[in-house]
Design a protein around this motif. Structure first.
Motif, PDB file in Angstrom:
ATOM      1  N   ALA A  14       0.832  -1.201   0.000  1.00 24.30           N
ATOM      2  CA  ALA A  14       0.000   0.000   0.000  1.00 24.30           C
ATOM      3  C   ALA A  14       0.867   1.252   0.000  1.00 24.30           C
ATOM      4  N   LEU A  15       1.959   1.212   0.743  1.00 24.70           N
ATOM      5  CA  LEU A  15       2.860   2.364   0.791  1.00 24.70           C
ATOM      6  C   LEU A  15       3.514   2.582  -0.569  1.00 24.70           C
ATOM      7  N   ARG A  16       3.954   1.491  -1.199  1.00 23.92           N
ATOM      8  CA  ARG A  16       4.530   1.613  -2.541  1.00 23.92           C
ATOM      9  C   ARG A  16       3.538   2.259  -3.505  1.00 23.92           C
ATOM     10  N   ALA A  17       2.302   1.775  -3.462  1.00 17.41           N
ATOM     11  CA  ALA A  17       1.286   2.295  -4.373  1.00 17.41           C
ATOM     12  C   ALA A  17       1.056   3.780  -4.139  1.00 17.41           C
ATOM     13  N   GLU A  18       1.030   4.186  -2.884  1.00 15.82           N
ATOM     14  CA  GLU A  18       0.797   5.602  -2.572  1.00 15.82           C
ATOM     15  C   GLU A  18       1.967   6.467  -3.034  1.00 15.82           C
ATOM     16  N   LEU A  19       3.178   5.989  -2.782  1.00 18.39           N
ATOM     17  CA  LEU A  19       4.355   6.754  -3.183  1.00 18.39           C
ATOM     18  C   LEU A  19       4.450   6.864  -4.706  1.00 18.39           C
ATOM     19  N   LEU A  20       4.158   5.773  -5.405  1.00 22.15           N
ATOM     20  CA  LEU A  20       4.187   5.814  -6.866  1.00 22.15           C
ATOM     21  C   LEU A  20       3.111   6.759  -7.412  1.00 22.15           C
ATOM     22  N   ALA A  21       1.944   6.764  -6.773  1.00 21.57           N
ATOM     23  CA  ALA A  21       0.883   7.679  -7.196  1.00 21.57           C
ATOM     24  C   ALA A  21       1.303   9.127  -6.974  1.00 21.57           C
ATOM     25  N   ASN A  22       1.947   9.394  -5.847  1.00 21.10           N
ATOM     26  CA  ASN A  22       2.422  10.752  -5.576  1.00 21.10           C
ATOM     27  C   ASN A  22       3.455  11.190  -6.615  1.00 21.10           C
ATOM     28  N   ARG A  23       4.362  10.271  -6.962  1.00 23.16           N
ATOM     29  CA  ARG A  23       5.375  10.611  -7.960  1.00 23.16           C
ATOM     30  C   ARG A  23       4.725  10.901  -9.314  1.00 23.16           C
ATOM     31  N   ALA A  24       3.679  10.150  -9.639  1.00 27.01           N
ATOM     32  CA  ALA A  24       3.016  10.340 -10.930  1.00 27.01           C
ATOM     33  C   ALA A  24       2.362  11.704 -11.037  1.00 27.01           C
ATOM     34  N   GLU A  25       2.054  12.320  -9.889  1.00 25.97           N
ATOM     35  CA  GLU A  25       1.424  13.641  -9.885  1.00 25.97           C
ATOM     36  C   GLU A  25       2.427  14.777 -10.055  1.00 25.97           C
ATOM     37  N   LEU A  26       3.719  14.486  -9.925  1.00 25.58           N
ATOM     38  CA  LEU A  26       4.728  15.533 -10.051  1.00 25.58           C
ATOM     39  C   LEU A  26       4.861  15.939 -11.513  1.00 25.58           C
ATOM     40  N   SER A  27       4.959  17.235 -11.746  1.00 32.25           N
ATOM     41  CA  SER A  27       5.117  17.722 -13.119  1.00 32.25           C
ATOM     42  C   SER A  27       6.529  17.428 -13.617  1.00 32.25           C
ATOM     43  N   ALA A  28       6.683  17.461 -14.922  1.00 32.56           N
ATOM     44  CA  ALA A  28       7.995  17.253 -15.522  1.00 32.56           C
ATOM     45  C   ALA A  28       8.985  18.307 -15.044  1.00 32.56           C
ATOM     46  N   ASP A  29       8.517  19.543 -14.862  1.00 34.53           N
ATOM     47  CA  ASP A  29       9.406  20.612 -14.398  1.00 34.53           C
ATOM     48  C   ASP A  29       9.896  20.341 -12.980  1.00 34.53           C
ATOM     49  N   VAL A  30       8.997  19.867 -12.110  1.00 37.00           N
ATOM     50  CA  VAL A  30       9.385  19.565 -10.729  1.00 37.00           C
ATOM     51  C   VAL A  30      10.391  18.424 -10.711  1.00 37.00           C
ATOM     52  N   ARG A  31      10.134  17.391 -11.507  1.00 35.71           N
ATOM     53  CA  ARG A  31      11.058  16.253 -11.542  1.00 35.71           C
ATOM     54  C   ARG A  31      12.422  16.676 -12.076  1.00 35.71           C
TER      55      ARG A  31
END
Length: 201
Positions: A14-31
């Protein structure tokens, strides 16, 4: 990204899924900005400046970007080892010889085209840069669940600096540790820089 340090982290999937979802929300500029910050912090660390050999990895997807780090290390003469995923899930290691030396591997990975030096080659590194979805303040690292880096880190001397690259909000207070889990000694985040973990706190 919301603070991950205070919510229930009892379930690794569940933690992995949440962290991956959070990363997916980051914009290309932020990354992109995060990758530059992590690169600059690492390149300025004395252990990295003095290292003859650095083992690192080629980022894919929403992972903190490492392409600029690999190129900068290589250009200044550091011998850079990057992994190749073996069929049994272990990691072979080969030299990075610039962006053109990367080829497509399994699961969308980019891998070295140079000859492999074997699974034990990571033991020759003076610094090891490891991927992680999160790390806690004792150094427990949450990976993607395959165990490849736990096997690799088991071959690294405790005296060697092992450092995980994270986004803000991915340094947690506690991650459940399993018997096979290998800790890292430090983490780097874009805004706060270097965090020494475990006994280095």
């Amino acid at each position: 990204m919301k603070d991950q340090s205070v919510h229930d982290i009892g379930s690794k999937p569940a933690l992995r899924a949440e962290l991956l979802a959070n990363r997916a929300e980051l914009s290309a500029d932020v990354r992109s900005a995060a990758g530059r910050s992590l690169r600059d912090t690492l390149l300025g660390m004395p252990e990295v400046e003095m290292a003859g050999t650095v083992a690192a990895y080629v980022s894919i997807g929403t992972e903190p970007e490492t392409h600029g780090l690999l190129f900068a290390l290589w250009k200044r003469g550091t011998y850079v080892l990057i992994p190749r995923l073996l069929p049994d899930g272990d990691l072979d290691w080969a030299s990075y010889e610039g962006p053109d030396s990367l080829v497509s591997g399994p699961f969308g990975l980019l891998e070295p085209s140079e000859p492999g030096r074997g699974v034990e080659a990571i033991a020759s590194a003076d610094v090891v840069v490891a991927p992680a979805l999160a790390v806690d303040r004792t150094g427990v690292r949450l990976g993607r669940g395959g165990g490849s880096y736990d096997r690799a880190l088991a071959r690294v001397s405790p005296a060697v600096l092992t450092v995980a690259l994270l986004y803000e909000g991915e340094l947690l207070d506690n991650i459940p540790k399993e018997q096979h889990d290998r800790t890292v000694r430090a983490a780097v985040t874009p805004d706060e820089g270097l965090h020494l973990l475990g006994d280095g706190n």
